[in-house]
Design an enzyme around this catalytic site. Structure first.
Site, PDB file in Angstrom:
ATOM      1  CG  ASP A 150      -2.166   1.076   1.344  1.00 36.22           C
ATOM      2  OD1 ASP A 150      -2.236   1.460  -0.041  1.00 36.22           O
ATOM      3  OD2 ASP A 150      -2.364   1.303   2.227  1.00 36.22           O
ATOM      4  CB  CYS A 177     -25.810  -6.074  -5.167  1.00 35.52           C
ATOM      5  SG  CYS A 177     -25.576  -5.488  -3.144  1.00 35.52           S
ATOM      6  CB  CYS A 179     -21.517  -0.307  -1.247  1.00 37.09           C
ATOM      7  SG  CYS A 179     -21.249  -0.515  -3.043  1.00 37.09           S
ATOM      8  CB  CYS A 203     -22.085   6.048   0.589  1.00 39.17           C
ATOM      9  SG  CYS A 203     -20.806   7.077   0.747  1.00 39.17           S
ATOM     10  CB  CYS A 250     -18.970   1.058   1.336  1.00 45.11           C
ATOM     11  SG  CYS A 250     -17.131   1.340   1.696  1.00 45.11           S
ATOM     12  CB  CYS A 300     -20.520  -5.709   1.599  1.00 45.75           C
ATOM     13  SG  CYS A 300     -19.975  -6.836   0.080  1.00 45.75           S
TER      14      CYS A 300
END
Length: 325
Positions: free
Chosen positions: A143, A200, A203, A207, A255, A259
């Site tokens: 990352d 779907c 999310c 939000c 989010c 899920c």
């Protein structure tokens, strides 16, 4: 022998074994949930989409994201002999829950900084690889490097990119970090996983700041995580964000919480370094506001929360008190 079979060194018995299986077994012993392999192809399409995201200003003022496009597209610019990417998933679903709906901390930040934890394990894995294959050259990233981590995770078969931008694995959900090993070894790509989000839109609908402006596209300028983690302490959180914090004071998991793929998954992290420090999943607002900078530094040493600094966390909590409860 096939490309992924090797004759192991004498200390491993000198047997003909599958290199992928050896590396996978070793990584899973270190706590990685899943591991996948991808040929080091050029990511021209993926880098192009990323460039459009940057050009649209969706990265806000995180200018470190708009550098090294060439390396993001071509891993051989990281080192010339790079031929494959190994993507690894490390879980942070510890099974704990927030103790209240106030001043919540994102699950990934309850314990120690994941960069330190996972980088150490990635390096252990590369040492094992060079024991098996002494000629191998490897680089590890978690990352922080000029790499498109999520796109490599997709290429390596770890999962698909959900509409919230996160990588979703059908067995493990999305509560995991992605680590990469770029290697000079050649591997055949693992099979990619089909996108199973279907129709779907949970999310997008959940939000509170409408930061997911389209499937797989998040506008950081509208994102609670950006404003409570990345935004510099002197920046004032805009009213539309402040009024919709929904109890979050560092990051946001909404989010992922909604899920369906995460609702099917039980806790899968046994790493105590990621467990909530002092059992705290929420900030003690009065305590944090009364701390000195030195006390804050000591309390959150080796924690990802230190990234936002004491002033940034106090900014978040002041905003939370005024309009974000």
């Amino acid at each position: 022998m096939s490309k992924n079979q090797i004759e192991t060194p004498p200390r491993f018995g000198g047997k003909i074994l599958n290199l992928k299986h050896l590396i996978s077994d070793f990584a899973k012993e270190l706590g990685f949930l899943d591991i996948g392999f991808a040929e080091g192809t050029n990511l021209s399409n993926e880098a192009g989409n990323y460039a459009k995201w940057i050009e649209s200003g969706f990265h806000a003022d995180m200018h470190y994201l708009d550098k090294n496009f060439d390396k993001k597209e071509d891993i051989r610019l990281l080192f010339e002999s790079a031929k494959s990417v190994i993507a690894l998933a490390y879980p942070y679903n510890t099974g704990f829950n927030h103790k209240s709906d106030s001043a919540k901390i994102s699950r990934y930040a309850w314990g120690n900084d994941y960069h330190d934890i996972i980088k150490k394990k990635l390096k252990q894995t590369t040492r094992y690889i060079t024991e098996l294959m002494p000629e191998a050259e490897n680089r590890v990233y978690i990352d922080t490097g000029p790499t498109l981590d999520r796109q490599w995770a997709i290429k390596a078969g770890l999962g698909w990119q959900g509409k919230n931008g996160n990588i979703i694995n059908p067995k493990y959900g999305s509560y995991f970090f992605i680590g990469l090993i770029i290697t000079s070894l050649e591997f055949v790509s693992d099979k990619q996983i089909k996108n199973h989000c279907g129709k779907c839109t949970a999310c997008l609908e959940a939000c509170p700041t409408k930061a997911i402006i389209a499937p797989e596209i998040v506008d950081s300028q509208k994102c609670i995580s950006y404003w409570t983690i990345e935004a510099k302490p002197e920046k004032v959180i805009p009213e539309p964000i402040a009024d919709n914090l929904n109890g979050w004071a560092y990051g946001c998991d909404i989010c992922q919480e909604v899920c369906p793929w995460n609702k099917k998954i039980e806790s899968n992290s046994k790493d105590e370094l990621l467990f909530p420090r002092y059992g705290e999943t929420n900030f003690n607002v009065d305590k944090i506001m009364a701390m000195s900078d030195e006390e804050f530094r000591l309390r959150f040493a080796k924690s990802p929360i230190k990234r936002t600094k004491h002033e940034g966390i106090k900014r978040n909590l002041r905003t939370y008190r005024v309009g974000g409860a």
